[in-house]
Design a protein around this motif. Structure first.
Motif, mmCIF file in Angstrom:
data_model
loop_
_atom_site.group_PDB
_atom_site.id
_atom_site.type_symbol
_atom_site.label_atom_id
_atom_site.label_comp_id
_atom_site.label_asym_id
_atom_site.label_seq_id
_atom_site.Cartn_x
_atom_site.Cartn_y
_atom_site.Cartn_z
ATOM 1 N N PHE A 20 -3.851 -5.037 -4.083
ATOM 2 C CA PHE A 20 -5.237 -4.614 -3.917
ATOM 3 C C PHE A 20 -5.839 -4.345 -5.298
ATOM 4 O O PHE A 20 -5.305 -3.525 -6.058
ATOM 5 N N THR A 21 -6.936 -5.012 -5.593
ATOM 6 C CA THR A 21 -7.624 -4.747 -6.865
ATOM 7 C C THR A 21 -9.049 -4.289 -6.562
ATOM 8 O O THR A 21 -9.670 -4.740 -5.591
ATOM 9 N N PRO A 34 -4.186 -2.037 -10.226
ATOM 10 C CA PRO A 34 -4.054 -2.564 -8.855
ATOM 11 C C PRO A 34 -3.011 -1.760 -8.080
ATOM 12 O O PRO A 34 -2.195 -1.054 -8.670
ATOM 13 N N TYR A 35 -3.093 -1.886 -6.751
ATOM 14 C CA TYR A 35 -2.154 -1.165 -5.883
ATOM 15 C C TYR A 35 -1.419 -2.179 -5.018
ATOM 16 O O TYR A 35 -2.038 -3.023 -4.384
ATOM 17 N N TYR A 36 -0.093 -2.071 -5.007
ATOM 18 C CA TYR A 36 0.723 -3.029 -4.263
ATOM 19 C C TYR A 36 1.234 -2.409 -2.967
ATOM 20 O O TYR A 36 1.642 -1.254 -2.949
ATOM 21 N N THR A 99 -3.869 -11.399 -2.906
ATOM 22 C CA THR A 99 -4.721 -10.514 -3.710
ATOM 23 C C THR A 99 -6.016 -10.221 -2.975
ATOM 24 O O THR A 99 -6.826 -11.124 -2.755
ATOM 25 N N ILE A 100 -6.191 -8.979 -2.610
ATOM 26 C CA ILE A 100 -7.370 -8.557 -1.853
ATOM 27 C C ILE A 100 -8.233 -7.668 -2.749
ATOM 28 O O ILE A 100 -7.720 -6.796 -3.460
ATOM 29 N N THR A 101 -9.542 -7.874 -2.688
ATOM 30 C CA THR A 101 -10.471 -7.064 -3.478
ATOM 31 C C THR A 101 -11.013 -5.928 -2.614
ATOM 32 O O THR A 101 -11.429 -6.144 -1.473
#
Lengths: 275, 203
Positions: A20-21, A34-36, A99-101
Motif C-alpha cells: 500500500f502506497t 509504504p505498508y505491506y 501495489t495499491i494506492t
C-alpha cells in the motif's frame, strides 16, 4: 490424493501480498513509507485494512483526512467485491506484490460505495449469502437458521476463523441426493471489457436429462467467447481464486468448493496476456 | 416470510399496467430498457424538500428522546422519513406499514424542528430479480450537489415502528449495494418480500 475438504482450506487461506502506497497528492508531515500486508482473497478491503489506515494517519493532520479508499492504476477498487476478485480482474498477470494506492480525499462517489463501518460490510455480506441461498434452496436453509448462526457466519469471516465459519456454512452447501445439486448455482461472471459490471442469471447444475453441467456449459451459455472454437487461439482466461479450473469441472462441485464465503462463485474472464 | 413469487413475464405485465396508471396520474414513472437485452426496469425521480436534521433519536414508543433536539419529517405523503445530506435512496414498499407509520406520525409523534429546508433528489428503480423471482426496489436520495445519503442516515429517517418491523426480518431489509445493471448508481434496496407485496397489490 487431496481431500476435497483441503480445497476449502486452500481457498479460505489464500493470500495476496500487497504493497500500500499513499497517493502522492495527500498532505503529510513527513514522507510516507509504504505498508505491506498479506490480504485474504476471500475478505473485503475495508474489513482488513485498519492497520493500513493507522499507518498513514500517523503522518497526516485530521483536517486532511476523509474516508479512505483504494485505487489500482487509476481504477477505484470496489470494497464490496472480494479482494481476490479485484486482484484477478485487475492485476493477475502483473508482478507481485500488488501495489495499491491509498487515498484520503476526493472519494469517488460515482464509482464506490461508502463504507463508514463494519456493519455496512456485514450487511452486504449477509445480503449476498441470503441471495445465494434464494438461488440454491429458495431461502429455506438460511431462513431456518437462527440469528446467532447468521452472526457466526459473519464473525467467522471477520475474525478469519475457518472452523467457526464452516460449522454453519456447511448447511448452506447441502442438498438432497434426489435433486443431484442446488436448485440454481449462485455465480457472477466479471469482465473488465464490458459496461455491465457482472453477469448473473439462473443456471441449473444438472441438465433436464440428468447430466452434470460443467464450467464449460455455463460459459457456453453466459459468455461463449471464453470458449475457443476448435483450432482457434485462446483469447481469454477463466479465473477462479487465481487459478484456471479445467472447463470440464462439474459446476456443482465448483459451487460447493470454490465459492467465496458469500456463497457465490465469482468468475473472472480476463484477456490472455500478450507477452 | 411470504413465499409469493412472480414470473418475469408477469412482472413486465404489471409494469405496463403501472405505467398506464402513472401516465394518467402524471406521477413520473417511466420504463428504462437495458441496452442489448430485452430487460428493463421502472424508473422515477422526484424532487422533494425536507427539513434536514441531525441524528434523530427515537425510542421504541416513537417519541423523541430528550437528548435529541430535532425530529425528522416525512418528505412526501407516501414516503418515509427524510434523509440527510448524503445519499441513499430508500423507500418503503410495504403499503400497509407505510400507511401505519404515517398515521402514527399524524398522531403527533413527528414534531417539526426548526432546521433548514433542503431539496433532495430521490431516484427509484424497480427491477426484476431472477435470484428471488420478485421485483426489487432500488432507491437513492441525494442533495442537488450530488452527495448521497448514507445507509445509517437512511435508517435514522425510517419511522421507528416501521424500522422495528424491518429489523425483525431475518436480515436487515434495507441494504446498500450497487445495482447490477448500472453500477454507478449506488443505491439501497428494500427486501424482496416487501416489493412482491407491492407488485401483487398493483397487479
Amino acid at each position: 490424493m487431496a481431500d476435497d475438504k483441503d480445497v476449502l482450506r486452500d481457498v479460505w487461506f489464500g493470500r495476496i501480498p500487497t504493497c500500500f502506497t499513499l497517493n502522492q497528492d495527500e498532505v503529510t508531515e513527513r514522507e510516507a513509507e509504504p505498508y505491506y500486508l498479506l490480504l485474504p482473497r476471500v475478505s473485503y478491503l475495508t474489513l482488513v485494512t485498519d492497520k493500513v489506515k493507522k499507518h498513514f494517519l500517523k503522518l497526516m493532520k485530521t483536517e486532511d483526512v476523509e474516508e479512505m479508499w483504494f485505487e489500482y492504476e487509476g481504477t477505484p477498487l470496489k470494497w464490496h467485491y472480494p479482494i481476490g476478485v479485484l486482484f484477478d480482474l485487475h492485476a493477475s498477470n502483473t508482478v507481485l506484490p500488488w501495489t495499491i494506492t491509498v487515498h484520503f480525499k476526493n472519494f469517488p462517489d460515482l464509482d464506490l460505495l461508502h463504507c463508514p463501518s463494519n456493519s455496512v460490510i456485514e450487511a452486504h455480506f449477509m445480503s449476498s449469502i441470503k441471495e445465494a441461498d434464494a438461488l440454491k434452496h429458495k431461502s429455506q436453509v438460511i431462513n431456518d437458521m437462527q440469528k446467532k448462526d447468521h452472526k457466526q457466519l459473519w464473525m467467522g469471516l471477520q475474525n478469519d476463523k475457518f472452523d467457526q465459519f464452516w460449522a454453519i456454512n456447511r448447511k448452506l452447501m447441502e442438498y438432497s441426493t434426489e435433486e443431484g445439486g442446488f436448485r440454481y448455482i449462485p455465480f457472477r461472471i466479471y469482465q473488465t471489457m464490458s459496461d455491465r459490471p457482472f453477469i448473473q442469471k439462473q443456471f441449473r447444475p444438472v441438465s433436464p436429462e440428468g447430466n452434470a453441467h460443467t464450467l464449460s456449459d455455463l460459459l457456453k451459455e453466459m459468455y461463449p467467447a471464453a470458449i475457443p472454437n476448435e483450432g482457434e487461439q485462446k483469447r481469454y482466461q477463466v479465473v477462479i481464486h487465481g487459478i484456471e479450473p479445467l472447463l470440464e469441472t462439474p459446476l456443482q462441485w465448483l459451487s460447493e468448493h470454490l465459492s467465496h464465503p458469500d456463497n457465490f462463485l465469482h468468475i473472472c474472464i480476463i484477456p490472455v496476456p500478450s507477452d | 416470510m411470504s413465499s409469493c413469487l412472480l414470473e418475469e413475464v408477469t412482472f413486465h405485465r404489471c409494469c405496463q399496467m403501472l405505467l398506464q396508471q402513472s401516465e394518467q396520474l402524471r406521477d413520473g414513472w417511466s420504463w428504462e430498457p437495458v441496452q442489448g437485452s430485452q430487460e428493463g426496469y421502472l424508473r422515477k425521480t422526484a424532487l422533494k424538500s425536507a427539513v434536514i436534521s441531525s441524528n434523530p433519536v427515537w425510542d421504541l414508543q416513537g417519541s423523541i428522546s430528550d437528548s435529541g433536539s430535532h425530529t425528522s419529517c416525512h418528505s412526501g405523503p407516501d414516503e418515509q422519513g427524510e434523509e440527510k445530506d448524503q445519499s441513499v435512496l430508500v423507500a418503503s414498499v410495504d403499503a400497509d406499514a407505510t400507511n401505519g407509520a404515517i398515521h402514527d406520525d399524524n398522531d403527533g409523534v413527528c414534531m417539526v424542528s426548526e432546521g433548514s429546508s433542503q431539496v433532495l433528489q430521490y431516484e427509484y428503480h424497480i427491477m426484476y430479480s431472477c435470484s428471488y423471482s420478485t421485483p426489487v426496489l432500488y432507491f437513492r436520495a441525494s442533495t442537488l450537489e450530488g452527495r448521497s445519503l448514507s445507509l445509517e442516515e437512511m435508517w435514522n429517517s425510517v419511522h421507528p415502528n416501521f424500522r422495528l418491523r424491518l429489523q425483525n426480518s431475518p436480515f436487515t431489509t434495507i441494504t446498500q449495494q450497487n445495482r447490477g445493471v448500472h453500477e454507478a448508481c449506488a443505491a439501497s434496496s428494500s427486501g424482496p418480500t416487501q416489493a412482491t407485496e407491492l407488485c401483487t397489490d398493483m397487479a
